[in-house]
Design a protein around this motif. Sequence first.
Motif, short mmCIF file in Angstrom:
data_model
loop_
_atom_site.label_atom_id
_atom_site.label_comp_id
_atom_site.label_asym_id
_atom_site.label_seq_id
_atom_site.Cartn_x
_atom_site.Cartn_y
_atom_site.Cartn_z
N LEU A 79 -13.02 27.11 75.60
CA LEU A 79 -11.60 27.23 75.24
C LEU A 79 -11.31 28.70 74.92
N PHE A 80 -10.34 29.29 75.62
CA PHE A 80 -9.99 30.69 75.39
C PHE A 80 -8.57 30.80 74.85
N GLY A 81 -8.39 31.73 73.91
CA GLY A 81 -7.06 31.95 73.36
C GLY A 81 -7.09 33.11 72.39
N HIS A 82 -6.10 33.15 71.51
CA HIS A 82 -6.00 34.22 70.53
C HIS A 82 -5.68 33.63 69.16
N ASN B 229 -6.93 37.58 64.05
CA ASN B 229 -8.10 38.32 64.49
C ASN B 229 -7.72 39.24 65.64
N SER B 230 -8.34 40.42 65.67
CA SER B 230 -8.00 41.43 66.68
C SER B 230 -8.69 41.18 68.02
N LYS B 231 -9.64 40.26 68.07
CA LYS B 231 -10.34 39.95 69.32
C LYS B 231 -9.82 38.64 69.91
N PRO B 232 -9.94 38.48 71.23
CA PRO B 232 -9.66 37.16 71.80
C PRO B 232 -10.67 36.15 71.27
N GLN B 233 -10.31 34.88 71.28
CA GLN B 233 -11.16 33.84 70.69
C GLN B 233 -11.69 32.91 71.75
N PHE C 227 -5.26 27.18 68.89
CA PHE C 227 -5.39 28.56 69.35
C PHE C 227 -5.50 28.71 70.87
N TRP C 228 -6.03 27.70 71.56
CA TRP C 228 -6.41 27.94 72.95
C TRP C 228 -5.25 27.86 73.93
N GLU C 229 -5.39 28.66 75.00
CA GLU C 229 -4.37 28.74 76.04
C GLU C 229 -4.90 28.30 77.39
#
Length: 281
Positions: free
Chosen positions: A57-60, A64-68, A90-92
């Motif tokens: 799962l990717f998102g922001h 936090n200053s980094k992608p998650q 959080f995930w996109e």
Amino acid sequence: MEKRPRTIQIFLPYGSPRGIKIAEITNRTVQAILIPRNEFNRISERHEIQNVGIYFLFGHDEENSKPQVYIGEAENCYKRLNTHNKEKDFWEVVVVFVTNNPQNQFTKSDVKYLENLSYLKAVENNRFYINQTIPQQTFVPEWRKADLEDIFNTIKILLSTLGYPLYESMRKVSETDESEIYFCSNNEVSAKGEYNEEGFIVFKGSSVRPLTTKAFKAKSKRDKLIEDKVIIEKDGKFIFYEDYQFTSPSLAASIVLGRNQNGWIAWKNKAGKTLDEIKRQ
């Protein structure tokens, strides 16, 4: 990551280059299914997603200053992801990995081993923010471990191809290769870094001007880097505690200098030539 020629096939099942994608290296048995969250409802009709697999799962996270990233596994990926769609904010985008060979599917032990390995390697590389418990390690025979580590290499390549360089080193050149290192220095700061296809990396140990101008547009970004301890105060100076990837040379230079700055002229090589002179003229 080993660099050699490969053929990667990307299939767009619904025709949109911004929508669901199915990617695979043509001589491998692993395929990646990328699903934007806004198209999640469509995947229930895809048989691939009903299988045993590992997912990312990717998102922001706004804090936090980094992608998650969140790394997980499931015996039925669709059912697990349906839960995440309801419960995780959080995930996109999710990228799911399954096998494309009906006679050679992943086992539960396979994906648990890959989940643990993927988590540990992501933490080691430190490019994405990870907020989850350490996945449990599982036993697999030595011969299968070798197979799964080869599969993990395929996962790394496909993730990067799809735009998520979770396991790629930020630095593409050595600090000893002075022809590819750029400097931004004055009587207050001394920073160096590398220009690459993702933008500009400021190297660990680079110093940052303590004060900012009133018109500085990236103050919130800089404050966030300090809050997240990417930039720390040491012996009365502000320095980068780790390498950090910026989206552009100008944003990198602005953070270092504490003012709005054109990075194409601020970053110079050892001979004094600007990034603009070397890369754009």
